[in-house]
Design a protein around this motif. Structure first.
Motif, PDB file in Angstrom:
ATOM      1  N   PRO A   5      -0.970  -0.523   8.738  1.00  0.00           N
ATOM      2  CA  PRO A   5      -0.510  -1.030   7.445  1.00  0.00           C
ATOM      3  C   PRO A   5       0.609  -2.067   7.616  1.00  0.00           C
ATOM      4  CG  PRO A   5       0.364   1.179   7.843  1.00  0.00           C
ATOM      5  CD  PRO A   5      -0.324   0.741   9.098  1.00  0.00           C
ATOM      6  N   ASP A   6       0.355  -3.289   7.173  1.00  0.00           N
ATOM      7  CA  ASP A   6       1.366  -4.352   7.224  1.00  0.00           C
ATOM      8  C   ASP A   6       2.078  -4.441   5.879  1.00  0.00           C
ATOM      9  OD1 ASP A   6       0.890  -5.123   9.793  1.00  0.00           O
ATOM     10  OD2 ASP A   6      -0.339  -6.862   9.297  1.00  0.00           O
ATOM     11  N   VAL A   7       3.403  -4.480   5.921  1.00  0.00           N
ATOM     12  CA  VAL A   7       4.260  -4.570   4.725  1.00  0.00           C
ATOM     13  C   VAL A   7       3.601  -3.875   3.529  1.00  0.00           C
ATOM     14  CG1 VAL A   7       5.562  -6.602   5.456  1.00  0.00           C
ATOM     15  CG2 VAL A   7       3.397  -6.945   4.276  1.00  0.00           C
ATOM     16  N   PRO A   8       3.302  -2.569   3.645  1.00  0.00           N
ATOM     17  CA  PRO A   8       2.438  -1.929   2.651  1.00  0.00           C
ATOM     18  C   PRO A   8       3.065  -1.802   1.264  1.00  0.00           C
ATOM     19  CG  PRO A   8       3.315  -0.308   4.179  1.00  0.00           C
ATOM     20  CD  PRO A   8       3.666  -1.652   4.740  1.00  0.00           C
ATOM     21  N   PHE A   9       2.235  -2.059   0.291  1.00  0.00           N
ATOM     22  CA  PHE A   9       2.480  -1.806  -1.134  1.00  0.00           C
ATOM     23  C   PHE A   9       2.081  -0.353  -1.423  1.00  0.00           C
ATOM     24  CE2 PHE A   9       0.390  -2.690  -5.482  1.00  0.00           C
ATOM     25  CZ  PHE A   9       1.567  -2.535  -6.201  1.00  0.00           C
ATOM     26  N   LEU A  10       2.357   0.115  -2.651  1.00  0.00           N
ATOM     27  CA  LEU A  10       1.910   1.431  -3.128  1.00  0.00           C
ATOM     28  C   LEU A  10       2.657   2.569  -2.436  1.00  0.00           C
ATOM     29  CD1 LEU A  10      -1.931   0.611  -3.108  1.00  0.00           C
ATOM     30  CD2 LEU A  10      -0.438   0.671  -5.125  1.00  0.00           C
ATOM     31  N   CYS A  11       3.945   2.391  -2.187  1.00  0.00           N
ATOM     32  CA  CYS A  11       4.746   3.411  -1.518  1.00  0.00           C
ATOM     33  C   CYS A  11       6.095   3.581  -2.227  1.00  0.00           C
ATOM     34  CB  CYS A  11       5.015   3.029  -0.058  1.00  0.00           C
ATOM     35  SG  CYS A  11       3.540   2.784   0.952  1.00  0.00           S
ATOM     36  N   ASP A  12       6.536   4.844  -2.382  1.00  0.00           N
ATOM     37  CA  ASP A  12       7.871   5.142  -2.925  1.00  0.00           C
ATOM     38  C   ASP A  12       8.080   4.402  -4.249  1.00  0.00           C
ATOM     39  OD1 ASP A  12      10.433   6.081  -3.222  1.00  0.00           O
ATOM     40  OD2 ASP A  12      11.188   5.276  -1.326  1.00  0.00           O
ATOM     41  N   PHE A  13       7.216   4.704  -5.228  1.00  0.00           N
ATOM     42  CA  PHE A  13       7.151   3.935  -6.475  1.00  0.00           C
ATOM     43  C   PHE A  13       8.471   3.929  -7.242  1.00  0.00           C
ATOM     44  CE2 PHE A  13       2.582   4.875  -5.912  1.00  0.00           C
ATOM     45  CZ  PHE A  13       2.066   3.604  -6.075  1.00  0.00           C
ATOM     46  N   ARG A  14       9.142   5.068  -7.308  1.00  0.00           N
ATOM     47  CA  ARG A  14      10.368   5.105  -8.098  1.00  0.00           C
ATOM     48  C   ARG A  14      11.439   4.200  -7.498  1.00  0.00           C
ATOM     49  NH1 ARG A  14      12.521   7.625 -12.864  1.00  0.00           N
ATOM     50  NH2 ARG A  14      14.340   6.316 -13.134  1.00  0.00           N
ATOM     51  N   ARG A  15      11.568   4.217  -6.185  1.00  0.00           N
ATOM     52  CA  ARG A  15      12.519   3.329  -5.511  1.00  0.00           C
ATOM     53  C   ARG A  15      12.189   1.863  -5.808  1.00  0.00           C
ATOM     54  NH1 ARG A  15      17.516   2.445  -3.211  1.00  0.00           N
ATOM     55  NH2 ARG A  15      17.352   0.818  -1.617  1.00  0.00           N
ATOM     56  N   ALA A  16      10.916   1.510  -5.705  1.00  0.00           N
ATOM     57  CA  ALA A  16      10.514   0.128  -5.957  1.00  0.00           C
ATOM     58  C   ALA A  16      10.793  -0.286  -7.380  1.00  0.00           C
ATOM     59  CB  ALA A  16       9.029  -0.037  -5.644  1.00  0.00           C
ATOM     60  N   ALA A  17      10.571   0.619  -8.331  1.00  0.00           N
ATOM     61  CA  ALA A  17      10.789   0.296  -9.736  1.00  0.00           C
ATOM     62  C   ALA A  17      12.266   0.139 -10.062  1.00  0.00           C
ATOM     63  CB  ALA A  17      10.178   1.380 -10.617  1.00  0.00           C
ATOM     64  N   ASP A  18      13.134   0.740  -9.271  1.00  0.00           N
ATOM     65  CA  ASP A  18      14.577   0.674  -9.517  1.00  0.00           C
ATOM     66  C   ASP A  18      15.234  -0.547  -8.883  1.00  0.00           C
ATOM     67  OD1 ASP A  18      14.596   2.971 -11.016  1.00  0.00           O
ATOM     68  OD2 ASP A  18      15.182   4.286  -9.362  1.00  0.00           O
ATOM     69  N   LEU A  19      14.490  -1.298  -8.074  1.00  0.00           N
ATOM     70  CA  LEU A  19      15.025  -2.494  -7.427  1.00  0.00           C
ATOM     71  C   LEU A  19      14.537  -3.748  -8.151  1.00  0.00           C
ATOM     72  CD1 LEU A  19      14.509  -1.462  -3.692  1.00  0.00           C
ATOM     73  CD2 LEU A  19      16.696  -1.693  -4.882  1.00  0.00           C
ATOM     74  N   PRO A  20      15.225  -4.873  -7.977  1.00  0.00           N
ATOM     75  CA  PRO A  20      14.818  -6.115  -8.666  1.00  0.00           C
ATOM     76  C   PRO A  20      13.642  -6.795  -7.976  1.00  0.00           C
ATOM     77  CG  PRO A  20      16.774  -6.534  -7.350  1.00  0.00           C
ATOM     78  CD  PRO A  20      16.500  -5.050  -7.249  1.00  0.00           C
ATOM     79  N   THR A  21      12.512  -6.093  -7.910  1.00  0.00           N
ATOM     80  CA  THR A  21      11.341  -6.614  -7.227  1.00  0.00           C
ATOM     81  C   THR A  21      10.553  -7.563  -8.127  1.00  0.00           C
ATOM     82  OG1 THR A  21      10.111  -4.671  -7.965  1.00  0.00           O
ATOM     83  CG2 THR A  21      11.043  -4.591  -5.766  1.00  0.00           C
ATOM     84  N   LEU A  22       9.714  -8.357  -7.484  1.00  0.00           N
ATOM     85  CA  LEU A  22       8.737  -9.166  -8.197  1.00  0.00           C
ATOM     86  C   LEU A  22       7.506  -8.309  -8.482  1.00  0.00           C
ATOM     87  CD1 LEU A  22       9.042 -12.360  -5.947  1.00  0.00           C
ATOM     88  CD2 LEU A  22      10.241 -11.879  -8.100  1.00  0.00           C
TER      89      LEU A  22
END
Length: 328
Positions: free
Chosen positions: A214-231
């Motif tokens: 898996p390269d730079v995988p998406f679909l992981c640790d959703f709550r953390r990702a939602a709490d950061l200023p991601t695109l």
């Protein structure tokens, strides 16, 4: 470029406690059991890819619910195959990308592998083309795919995609020219997240994989990702919840059924991850979460000054050397 996440030393120490949703194993056992009754109905038609070293076939098989899923099967050209059966690789696509054109993804076939490039259903109109629809509807969702069917795991978009992925592994393992014991899965971003899911779920369907990349995988640790200023795509979660203010627990419970950082606890095949510390799409802490939780033997390639492009050709070269050693 800005860093939106932890520093590299902090990332190595990041170990989130991600609770599993109730009935997680039962949900996937039921899903895979239901789908095992659906015949694969594999179709392969040779196509002209304009290349002399790779033979390409237009592939169709029955995915979730019997829906037709398209892809390419690339093989080293007949004079280059040798005598034994080939090791294989199933590749999954990045967000809203499809299988593309017959000549686009031929690196692994040129390296001597049987290479199945799977469309992601309903996608393939963003940065490359696809041919697979998604005939299943869903409830209200924000534009994109991450909140489609968010009201219940049974209806969620990635339930269908993950089943398609498991069945793609089965298709390649069954091919007469392929050594079913030496089939790996890989992908970048969304493809990396799907590869993690396939690595965990395929063995439950009797289709074990030999390696996961898996390269730079998406679909992981959703709550953390939602709490950061991601695109996007993770930003889709926040947009949905800004309208559905009363569904926070429901949304993250549904997404937990598809979280690569939870899925990986069930995986045992050797894995080579990659992460980009400046990544603004798949924050590095979410990748570290998946890496830390992965149960099998694992390595992590770190690209400290890269965004979501990650290691690019450097990582592909590392994958080729690593996979040759793992499958030797």
């Amino acid at each position: 470029m800005p860093r939106i996440d932890l520093s590299l030393p902090e990332l190595w120490e990041y170990r989130p406690e991600l609770p599993e949703p109730p009935g997680f194993d039962a949900f996937w056992s039921r899903t895979l059991t239901e789908q095992s009754a659906v015949p694969l109905h594999v179709s392969l038609e040779p196509v002209d890819n304009g290349l002399v070293a790779v033979d390409t076939f237009d592939l169709t098989f029955s995915g979730f619910g019997g829906d037709p899923v398209h892809g390419w099967l690339h093989l080293p050209a007949a004079p280059l195959r040798g005598d034994g059966r080939l090791a294989g690789i199933v590749q999954f696509q990045g967000y809203n990308g499809g299988r593309g054109m017959p000549h686009e993804h031929v690196f692994w076939a040129l390296a001597g592998y049987a290479h199945l490039v799977m469309d992601t259903r309903g996608q393939g109109s963003g940065w490359t083309t696809g041919a697979t629809g998604d005939p299943h509807g869903s409830g209200p969702s924000t534009p994109g795919f991450l909140t489609r069917g968010i009201g219940h795991p049974d209806a969620h978009f990635y339930r269908r995609v993950y089943v398609d992925a498991v069945r793609a592994v089965e298709v390649l393992r069954r091919h007469e020219l392929v050594d079913g014991a030496r089939v790996a899965v890989t992908g970048i971003s969304q493809g990396g997240g799907i590869a993690l899911a396939a690595g965990a779920l395929a063995p439950l369907a009797g289709q074990a994989v030999a390696a996961v990349m898996p390269d730079v995988p998406f679909l992981c640790d959703f709550r953390r990702a939602a709490d950061l200023p991601t695109l996007d795509p993770y930003a889709e979660i926040g947009r949905y919840l800004s309208a559905h203010r009363d569904e926070v627990d429901l949304v993250f419970t549904t997404l937990a059924h598809f979280d690569g950082a939870i899925m990986g606890r069930r995986a045992t095949a050797p894995a080579l991850f990659s992460v980009a510390v400046m990544d603004t799409i798949c924050p590095p802490s979410t990748v570290f979460a998946a890496y830390r939780s992965y149960a099998g033997p694992k390595e992590l390639a770190v690209y400290e000054f890269n965004d979501h492009e990650g290691g690019g050709p450097f990582q592909q070269a590392r994958q080729a050397a690593w996979l040759a050693e793992v499958l030797r």
